[in-house]
Write an enzyme that holds these catalytic residues in place. Structure first.
Site, PDB file in Angstrom:
ATOM      1  N   ASP A 153      97.196  48.891  99.640  1.00 47.06           N
ATOM      2  CA  ASP A 153      98.299  49.646  99.948  1.00 47.06           C
ATOM      3  C   ASP A 153      98.600  50.635 100.414  1.00 47.06           C
ATOM      4  OD1 ASP A 153      98.803  47.397  97.689  1.00 47.06           O
ATOM      5  OD2 ASP A 153      98.408  49.333  96.059  1.00 47.06           O
ATOM      6  N   GLU A 230     101.232  38.356 102.113  1.00 47.38           N
ATOM      7  CA  GLU A 230     101.692  39.544 103.004  1.00 47.38           C
ATOM      8  C   GLU A 230     101.738  38.999 104.364  1.00 47.38           C
ATOM      9  OE1 GLU A 230     102.870  42.523 101.997  1.00 47.38           O
ATOM     10  OE2 GLU A 230     103.053  41.582 100.230  1.00 47.38           O
TER      11      GLU A 230
END
Length: 253
Positions: A153, A230
């Site tokens: 993050d 991702e």
């Protein structure tokens, strides 16, 4: 029949769980309190729960000589873990994930792979936990040889930088659980975060960067941008990634 298959949490084609039934928020606040069991110390980690074929008896946890060596921090849907499990079949590894639905998906994925591939994937597992708080509860000093921080993050706002999983004070903990010579792998598609992680590692006295030759020779490096969801998304969008890969060293006096 099609309706039943569409509603099933497992694919009839692959036998693996369907991600759409395990979706969760992309980001979590690692500073908030969550409710899950945490071992008091590394000796209390029950290996028989995670690796039942390797350690079939729970009372072996206190005397187990073979221990977890790889830790994927914020493992997401487990793509890297699954790739590493067959690349290093003799190495025990674990993913650490804060989101409960995502953790459950990885558990089901590993169980399904064990069933469809007898004898394989017994060396990989996942645990729901907050690695920013509980790393010392799971690993002894110098236990790990590799740690992974893939697409963490970014926490863009400056006031939230303390939530970043790579920071100077957290690197102290990572250095504690990494063996001398152990490798820490980081990758992101956010340039500012990539610079932040690299600078933290460069400024820390217990880490040094791998040389270009070492990076080329390391088979793990090639997985960093292709094994995870991702990474695949960044590749589809023809995006750029930023890596920082460092070795744990003994600081000079």
């Amino acid at each position: 029949m099609l309706g039943n298959e569409a509603n099933s949490t497992f694919s009839k084609t692959t036998g693996l769980p369907r991600k759409r039934f395990y979706r969760a928020r992309a980001h979590s606040n690692p500073l908030s309190d969550s409710h899950f069991p945490v071992p008091i110390s590394p000796s209390q980690v029950d290996y028989s729960v995670h690796y039942p074929q390797l350690f079939p008896f729970s009372d072996q946890k206190a005397i187990v000589s073979q221990k977890i060596q790889f830790a994927d921090i914020g493992c997401g849907f487990g793509g890297l873990l699954i790739s590493l499990a067959t690349l290093y079949p003799e190495t025990i590894m674990i993913g650490m994930e804060l989101r409960d639905k995502v953790t459950e998906y990885v558990k089901e994925r590993i169980l399904a792979l064990r069933v469809s591939n007898p004898g394989q994937y017994q060396n990989v597992s996942v645990v729901r936990t907050n690695s920013m708080k509980y790393i010392p509860n799971y690993f002894e000093k110098g236990q790990l040889s590799k740690m992974f921080f893939l697409f963490p993050d970014p926490h863009f706002k400056e006031k939230n930088h303390r939530r970043r999983v790579i920071s100077m004070h957290l690197l102290d903990e990572y250095a504690y659980v990494l063996s001398v010579g152990g490798i820490i792998y980081t990758v992101t598609d956010v340039e500012e975060l990539g610079e932040w992680m690299r600078k933290c590692l460069e400024d820390h006295p217990m880490f040094e960067p791998l040389s270009n030759e070492e990076l080329e020779a390391d088979p793990v490096v090639k997985l960093l941008t292709v094994a995870t969801e991702e990474g695949q998304k960044v590749a589809r969008n023809e995006g750029q990634t930023f890596q920082a890969i460092f070795r744990r060293i003994v600081p000079s006096l």
